[in-house]
Design an enzyme around this catalytic site. Structure first.
Site, PDB file in Angstrom:
ATOM      1  N   TYR A 112     -15.874  30.615  32.900  1.00  0.00           N
ATOM      2  CA  TYR A 112     -15.866  29.837  31.618  1.00  0.00           C
ATOM      3  C   TYR A 112     -17.062  30.533  30.754  1.00  0.00           C
ATOM      4  CZ  TYR A 112     -16.976  25.677  28.737  1.00  0.00           C
ATOM      5  OH  TYR A 112     -17.244  24.931  27.460  1.00  0.00           O
ATOM      6  N   TRP A 114     -18.126  31.262  26.170  1.00  0.00           N
ATOM      7  CA  TRP A 114     -17.567  31.595  24.798  1.00  0.00           C
ATOM      8  C   TRP A 114     -17.480  32.690  24.403  1.00  0.00           C
ATOM      9  CZ3 TRP A 114     -18.345  28.454  19.821  1.00  0.00           C
ATOM     10  CH2 TRP A 114     -18.269  27.259  19.901  1.00  0.00           C
TER      11      TRP A 114
HETATM   12  N1  MGD Z   1     -28.193  21.121  30.135  1.00  0.00           N
HETATM   13  C1  MGD Z   1     -26.985  21.548  29.439  1.00  0.00           C
HETATM   14  N2  MGD Z   1     -26.187  22.400  29.546  1.00  0.00           N
HETATM   15  C2  MGD Z   1     -24.985  22.765  28.945  1.00  0.00           C
HETATM   16  C3  MGD Z   1     -24.847  22.037  27.638  1.00  0.00           C
HETATM   17  C4  MGD Z   1     -25.796  20.929  27.374  1.00  0.00           C
HETATM   18  O1  MGD Z   1     -25.614  20.245  26.183  1.00  0.00           O
HETATM   19  N3  MGD Z   1     -26.802  20.593  28.196  1.00  0.00           N
HETATM   20  N4  MGD Z   1     -23.706  22.407  26.886  1.00  0.00           N
HETATM   21  C5  MGD Z   1     -22.742  22.919  27.654  1.00  0.00           C
HETATM   22  C6  MGD Z   1     -21.690  23.522  26.876  1.00  0.00           C
HETATM   23  S1  MGD Z   1     -20.770  22.230  25.643  1.00  0.00           S
HETATM   24  C7  MGD Z   1     -21.137  24.811  26.848  1.00  0.00           C
HETATM   25  S2  MGD Z   1     -19.859  25.037  25.674  1.00  0.00           S
HETATM   26  C8  MGD Z   1     -21.613  25.701  27.653  1.00  0.00           C
HETATM   27  C9  MGD Z   1     -21.832  27.082  27.058  1.00  0.00           C
HETATM   28  O2  MGD Z   1     -22.053  27.935  27.947  1.00  0.00           O
HETATM   29  P1  MGD Z   1     -21.494  29.663  27.852  1.00  0.00           P
HETATM   30  O3  MGD Z   1     -20.432  29.580  26.981  1.00  0.00           O
HETATM   31  O4  MGD Z   1     -21.448  30.170  29.075  1.00  0.00           O
HETATM   32  O5  MGD Z   1     -23.020  30.146  27.055  1.00  0.00           O
HETATM   33  P2  MGD Z   1     -23.098  31.636  26.224  1.00  0.00           P
HETATM   34  O6  MGD Z   1     -24.597  31.687  26.233  1.00  0.00           O
HETATM   35  O7  MGD Z   1     -22.194  31.710  25.201  1.00  0.00           O
HETATM   36  O8  MGD Z   1     -22.439  32.675  27.003  1.00  0.00           O
HETATM   37  C10 MGD Z   1     -21.609  33.593  26.545  1.00  0.00           C
HETATM   38  C11 MGD Z   1     -21.998  34.938  27.649  1.00  0.00           C
HETATM   39  O9  MGD Z   1     -20.898  35.889  27.071  1.00  0.00           O
HETATM   40  C12 MGD Z   1     -21.511  37.078  26.792  1.00  0.00           C
HETATM   41  N5  MGD Z   1     -20.729  37.777  26.027  1.00  0.00           N
HETATM   42  C13 MGD Z   1     -20.338  37.654  24.613  1.00  0.00           C
HETATM   43  N6  MGD Z   1     -19.318  38.394  23.952  1.00  0.00           N
HETATM   44  C14 MGD Z   1     -18.763  39.180  25.200  1.00  0.00           C
HETATM   45  C15 MGD Z   1     -17.812  40.121  25.421  1.00  0.00           C
HETATM   46  O10 MGD Z   1     -17.179  40.380  24.666  1.00  0.00           O
HETATM   47  N7  MGD Z   1     -17.452  40.505  26.719  1.00  0.00           N
HETATM   48  C16 MGD Z   1     -18.420  39.899  27.788  1.00  0.00           C
HETATM   49  N8  MGD Z   1     -17.938  40.677  28.861  1.00  0.00           N
HETATM   50  N9  MGD Z   1     -19.179  39.119  27.743  1.00  0.00           N
HETATM   51  C17 MGD Z   1     -19.422  38.672  26.412  1.00  0.00           C
HETATM   52  C18 MGD Z   1     -22.650  36.833  26.111  1.00  0.00           C
HETATM   53  O11 MGD Z   1     -23.690  37.906  26.176  1.00  0.00           O
HETATM   54  C19 MGD Z   1     -23.079  35.558  26.977  1.00  0.00           C
HETATM   55  O12 MGD Z   1     -24.114  35.738  28.116  1.00  0.00           O
HETATM   56  O13 MGD Z   1     -23.095  25.293  28.152  1.00  0.00           O
HETATM   57  C20 MGD Z   1     -23.110  23.910  28.917  1.00  0.00           C
HETATM   58  N10 MGD Z   1     -24.438  23.768  29.189  1.00  0.00           N
HETATM   59  N1  MGD Z   2     -26.332  26.041  16.610  1.00  0.00           N
HETATM   60  C1  MGD Z   2     -25.595  25.769  17.621  1.00  0.00           C
HETATM   61  N2  MGD Z   2     -24.387  24.964  17.259  1.00  0.00           N
HETATM   62  C2  MGD Z   2     -23.354  24.625  18.367  1.00  0.00           C
HETATM   63  C3  MGD Z   2     -23.648  25.106  19.438  1.00  0.00           C
HETATM   64  C4  MGD Z   2     -24.747  25.937  19.862  1.00  0.00           C
HETATM   65  O1  MGD Z   2     -25.183  26.476  21.024  1.00  0.00           O
HETATM   66  N3  MGD Z   2     -25.702  26.239  18.906  1.00  0.00           N
HETATM   67  N4  MGD Z   2     -22.695  24.721  20.622  1.00  0.00           N
HETATM   68  C5  MGD Z   2     -21.462  24.355  20.151  1.00  0.00           C
HETATM   69  C6  MGD Z   2     -20.719  23.594  21.319  1.00  0.00           C
HETATM   70  S1  MGD Z   2     -20.283  24.555  22.403  1.00  0.00           S
HETATM   71  C7  MGD Z   2     -20.613  22.317  21.268  1.00  0.00           C
HETATM   72  S2  MGD Z   2     -19.616  21.445  22.584  1.00  0.00           S
HETATM   73  C8  MGD Z   2     -20.994  21.308  20.341  1.00  0.00           C
HETATM   74  C9  MGD Z   2     -21.870  20.319  21.155  1.00  0.00           C
HETATM   75  O2  MGD Z   2     -22.150  19.210  20.142  1.00  0.00           O
HETATM   76  P1  MGD Z   2     -22.686  17.863  20.681  1.00  0.00           P
HETATM   77  O3  MGD Z   2     -22.629  17.646  22.249  1.00  0.00           O
HETATM   78  O4  MGD Z   2     -22.785  16.827  19.724  1.00  0.00           O
HETATM   79  O5  MGD Z   2     -24.175  18.576  20.612  1.00  0.00           O
HETATM   80  P2  MGD Z   2     -25.635  18.158  21.207  1.00  0.00           P
HETATM   81  O6  MGD Z   2     -26.643  18.940  20.248  1.00  0.00           O
HETATM   82  O7  MGD Z   2     -25.906  18.517  22.648  1.00  0.00           O
HETATM   83  O8  MGD Z   2     -25.852  16.539  20.930  1.00  0.00           O
HETATM   84  C10 MGD Z   2     -25.807  16.047  19.518  1.00  0.00           C
HETATM   85  C11 MGD Z   2     -27.138  15.123  19.509  1.00  0.00           C
HETATM   86  O9  MGD Z   2     -26.665  14.052  20.234  1.00  0.00           O
HETATM   87  C12 MGD Z   2     -27.940  13.312  20.640  1.00  0.00           C
HETATM   88  N5  MGD Z   2     -27.602  12.438  21.838  1.00  0.00           N
HETATM   89  C13 MGD Z   2     -27.652  13.153  23.377  1.00  0.00           C
HETATM   90  N6  MGD Z   2     -27.346  12.208  24.103  1.00  0.00           N
HETATM   91  C14 MGD Z   2     -27.086  10.784  23.263  1.00  0.00           C
HETATM   92  C15 MGD Z   2     -26.869   9.504  23.834  1.00  0.00           C
HETATM   93  O10 MGD Z   2     -26.900   9.171  25.124  1.00  0.00           O
HETATM   94  N7  MGD Z   2     -26.741   8.688  22.685  1.00  0.00           N
HETATM   95  C16 MGD Z   2     -27.131   9.062  21.541  1.00  0.00           C
HETATM   96  N8  MGD Z   2     -26.604   8.311  20.341  1.00  0.00           N
HETATM   97  N9  MGD Z   2     -27.297  10.417  21.164  1.00  0.00           N
HETATM   98  C17 MGD Z   2     -27.338  11.262  22.018  1.00  0.00           C
HETATM   99  C18 MGD Z   2     -28.847  14.290  20.791  1.00  0.00           C
HETATM  100  O11 MGD Z   2     -30.114  13.752  20.131  1.00  0.00           O
HETATM  101  C19 MGD Z   2     -28.459  15.507  20.140  1.00  0.00           C
HETATM  102  O12 MGD Z   2     -29.154  16.170  19.189  1.00  0.00           O
HETATM  103  O13 MGD Z   2     -21.954  22.115  19.498  1.00  0.00           O
HETATM  104  C20 MGD Z   2     -21.407  23.317  18.920  1.00  0.00           C
HETATM  105  N10 MGD Z   2     -22.618  23.839  18.108  1.00  0.00           N
HETATM  106 MO    MO Z   3     -19.490  23.448  24.265  1.00  0.00          MO
END
Ligand code: MGD
Ligand code: MGD
Ligand code: MO
Length: 762
Positions: A112, A114
């Protein structure tokens, strides 16, 4: 002209004497993301992986039984750099051994993450195609983003990808919406990104346009900053995890005052009667009144009553952020969003209804079609075992154990080899101390990475991958404005190779090169997948130029007629002719299917489930970072500039800080029984008391690199989050349900070592 496309935008790389010195935003983007500026200083920093490397004991004892290779030393031991030939021979030998001794169902290739934008060099797709050619692998389903949402929505409305691509457009909302109620806000920080590319940032503009048209916004969130910009902008500082109760009380008022749309409910939904009985308290003796909700949400009952009336009297859009479902019982806020919108009866009308994640990604609400150019085929996986993605630690710890998922009872496979490319589990997974224990179980862990992240440091075999700037690719994301010819800007750093050539070299050693490459090199593949997409795009009324032309122009603007999309309009216009893809063809406020699964934690209609509050006083929100994409480029300039004493910033309400003797700029220890981390404090009045906020993505940096429960010194919140499924239905990640205590750190400040490479021997 030369462009590149990243998940957070399109840029023109600036190169001087072969070095990347700048990333200039493209001229058409009115709101470019500053994250691009992190790349130039980081790309060839000491954190870059330059040569294949093997964990010392793994290499020295490779000929011995796997148990003798000291898997418990992962993350602590030195690495030995080797030649590409040596590394590839070793990986091929290990894959063959595991396959012959344990079968392909012992290989976990979920991988898993991005990775990078670009349709061809998408690391995870490359790895999946490779492992399919090798006979298959245990895979993962759903996402960390939308674990609960992806499983729930097909039962009650339709699948998420379809819905996301069909959202009512910003334009349409500016014209028709009057009231925008946003649960979890509309955080523009998140709209910097969209998976696959965000070549034109439009969310700030979208909000601006609505504000100018007089739309009123209500930001229901623990953070004021989750909605910024509009003129009429009310903040309701809700208690995290309680939105479901608030939505129920809004419904209660609608029903109590006869403001709900009975005709809409009859024609377009099923099961509203049972839900209304539940609202009234017939089922559990608890009417879901505003007074009841006030106790759970801290929103005054009087405001709940007046808000319900406003919603019924105005054209209202209800938005829910993904974050709300990243929690225990995460289905409920999504199901309630649809239910509340159904009671209002504006679904399918211009400017009204519901939205799932406006502001979460750039491209949602663009009004553009879901066109997403070239695709790279992953082939077919002969192995049928899978896990819901966030159950990875459970799988490694409990081979053979049963688990529930979406009406099925499944069993965890017994994994011997883990192969990862393009993700960072030490960023994304919950309860990292539990993961550290599980991470000792597999015999072999192979990782392709660009940088010395924890994912790489905790592997046995590390293969250095190129970044998007070091290879040609095609950028094209669903509902994005441009397709981009991503021209290689610089030569690969060190001996880095792209994931495709690494895997092609392995496929050759494992005798299925032809299956994997079909005789094409990377350049031939780009042309091939582009040409293939030219046939497919007819259905989107798009005509692509020939490949040479596209590559010469550097980009292609996907030209759409002005699009005034309204979500579920065709269903509203003709529910018999255009039924929803649910069992009833309608919106399911009650789902017979889900009820039939018999899950206590997700019954047949939305319910309020009391959540474990725990004895710790602060609710910890770990949301998405403004200064990077997840953990990517945490070592870059933009992210680094945001740190406090080198640690990730943690925002506390002034009252909470005062009560603990904490000042702005202090370092604090954030802890609960699962673990502890250090962070640097920012004080604010714009965060609800009782809530602490820290973004995800600070690179994992435990003080002792050995076994678990060492203090994490850099600010990685997943040290304290809980690793439990959102429910038996979806088993999604529930990172937002976490409670902690915070205290001032009075000891000497440990150095940050997260960005240092491991000890490397020759
Ligand atoms: N506590 C908490 N945890 C969360 C979340 C949260 O809201 N709270 N959000 C969750 C969500 S929504 C998501 S989507 C995940 C994201 O979690 P990830 O998608 O695992 O996070 P990234 O940091 O984007 O990791 C991508 C990695 O791929 C590597 N990479 C980039 N390009 C390439 C390439 O071309 N080849 C190879 N081999 N590697 C590459 C980068 O260096 C990086 O280390 O985290 C989740 N975890
Ligand atoms: N710059 C940047 N943009 C991103 C990403 C990133 O890593 N960096 N990640 C991308 C990815 S993979 C995803 S999945 C999306 C995620 O999109 P979201 O899941 O919506 O992103 P978050 O920032 O985790 O949450 C948005 C807001 O929800 C509020 N929140 C949290 N819990 C609660 C709750 O119980 N109730 C209410 N009302 N509010 C709450 C928090 O204050 C938070 O700032 O964002 C994407 N966009
Ligand atoms: Mo995500």
């Amino acid at each position: 002209m030369s462009f590149t496309s990243l998940h957070w935008g399109a840029y023109r790389p600036r190169v001087d004497a072969g070095r990347l010195v700048g990333m200039d935003p493209v001229e058409w983007d009115a709101d470019p993301s500053p994250i691009g500026a992190s790349i130039p200083g980081a790309i060839d920093s000491p954190t870059r992986i330059r040569r294949p490397a093997i964990r010392r004991s793994f290499l020295e004892r490779f000929a011995d039984h796997p148990a003798l290779r000291q898997p418990h030393l992962r993350g602590q031991e030195a690495f030995v750099e080797v030649s590409w030939d040596t590394a590839l021979d070793l990986v091929a030998a290990e894959l063959s051994r595991v396959k012959s001794e344990h079968g392909n169902q012992a290989i976990f290739g979920g991988s898993y993450g991005w990775g990078s934008a670009g349709r061809f060099h998408h690391a995870q797709s490359q790895l999946h195609r490779f492992l399919n050619g090798f006979g298959g692998y245990v895979y993962s389903v759903d996402s960390y983003s939308l674990g609960a949402g992806r499983v729930l929505m097909p039962h009650i409305v339709g699948n998420m990808d379809w819905l996301l691509a069909a959202h009512t457009s910003w334009q349409n909302m500016a014209r028709h919406c009057e009231l925008f109620v946003a649960f979890g806000g509309l955080p523009v920080k998140n709209a910097q990104c969209s998976p696959g590319g965000a070549s034109d940032h439009l969310v700030s503009q979208g909000i601006q346009g609505m504000s100018e048209a007089g739309v009123r916004f209500v930001n229901v969130s623990p953070l004021r900053s989750d909605l910024q910009g509009p003129e009429h902008n009310e903040w309701l500082a809700v208690r995290p995890g309680s939105d479901t109760a608030l939505m129920m009380a809004l419904c209660w008022v609608l029903v109590d005052e006869g403001l709900h749309n009975e005709a809409f409910l009859r024609r377009y939904t099923v099961g509203h009667e049972r839900f209304i009985e539940y609202l009234r308290g017939h089922a559990d003796g608890v009417p879901k009144t505003p007074a009841w909700a006030q106790g759970l949400t801290d929103i005054p009952a009087s405001r709940i009553v007046s808000l319900a009336r406003e919603m019924a009297s105005k054209r209202t859009m209800i938005n829910v952020a993904y974050s709300l479902q990243r929690s225990q019982a995460g289905e409920q806020p999504f199901w309630m969003t649809v239910t509340l919108a159904a009671l209002l009866g504006q679904i399918g009308l211009p400017g009204g209804g519901f939205g799932l994640g406006y502001g979460c990604m750039n491209n949602t609400g663009s009004g553009r079609k879901a066109f997403s150019g070239p695709r790279f085929s992953q082939g077919v996986n002969p192995v049928k075992d899978f896990i819901p993605v966030a159950r990875v630690t459970d799988m490694l710890l409990n081979p053979g154990a049963p688990f529930d998922y979406n009406g099925r009872r499944l069993h965890y496979p017994n994994i011997r080899l883990v192969y990862w490319a393009g993700g960072n589990i030490f960023h994304h997974h919950q309860d990292l101390n539990r993961l550290l224990n599980a991470w000792q179980r597999p015999q072999t862990i192979i990782v392709h990475e660009q940088y010395w992240t924890a994912q790489a440091k905790y592997a046995d075999i590390v293969l250095p991958a190129t970044t998007a700037l070091e290879r040609d690719d095609i950028g094209s994301a669903a509902s994005d404005r441009f397709m981009i010819a991503m021209r290689k800007a610089i030569e690969p750093i060190g001996e880095a190779r792209d994931d495709y050539s690494i895997l092609a070299a392995l496929a050759q050693r494992l005798h299925f090169e032809q299956v994997f490459t079909e005789g094409r090199d990377a350049a031939q593949w780009l042309r091939f997948i582009y040409e293939e997409s030219r046939q497919r795009v007819d259905s989107f009324a798009v005509t692509l130029p020939d490949y040479e032309q596209f590559w010469r122009d550097g980009l292609f603007e996907v030209d759409y007629p002005e699009s005034d999309t309204v979500l579920l309009k065709s269903f509203r216009d003709d529910p018999e002719g255009n039924p929803l893809p649910t069992p009833s063809g309608r919106l399911e406020i009650f789902s017979e299917t889900i009820a039939g699964f018999g899950y206590q934690d997700c019954p047949g209609h939305p319910v309020w489930l009391d959540k474990p509050v725990g004895s710790l006083p602060l609710h910890l929100l770990s949301n998405q970072p403004k200064t990077r994409l997840h953990s990517q480029y945490d070592h870059g300039a933009y992210s680094q500039a945001s740190k406090v004493q080198g640690r990730e910033p943690l925002t506390l309400n002034r009252q909470d800080a005062q009560a603990r003797g904490i000042d702005e700029g202090d370092v604090v220890r954030v802890f609960n029984p699962r673990g502890a981390f250090l962070a640097g404090v920012i004080l604010s009045d714009d965060i609800r008391p009782g809530v602490a906020q820290i973004a995800t993505g600070a690179w994992f940096d435990p003080l002792s690199k050995g076994l678990s429960h060492s203090l994490e010194v850099h600010g990685n919140p997943n040290v304290v989050t809980e690793d439990v499924g959102s429910s038996s239905l979806s088993q999604g990640c529930s990172a937002q349900t976490a409670f902690v205590e915070v205290e001032k750190w009075r000891g000497p400040l440990p150095a940050i070592t997260a960005f240092d490479p491991p000890l490397i021997l020759d």
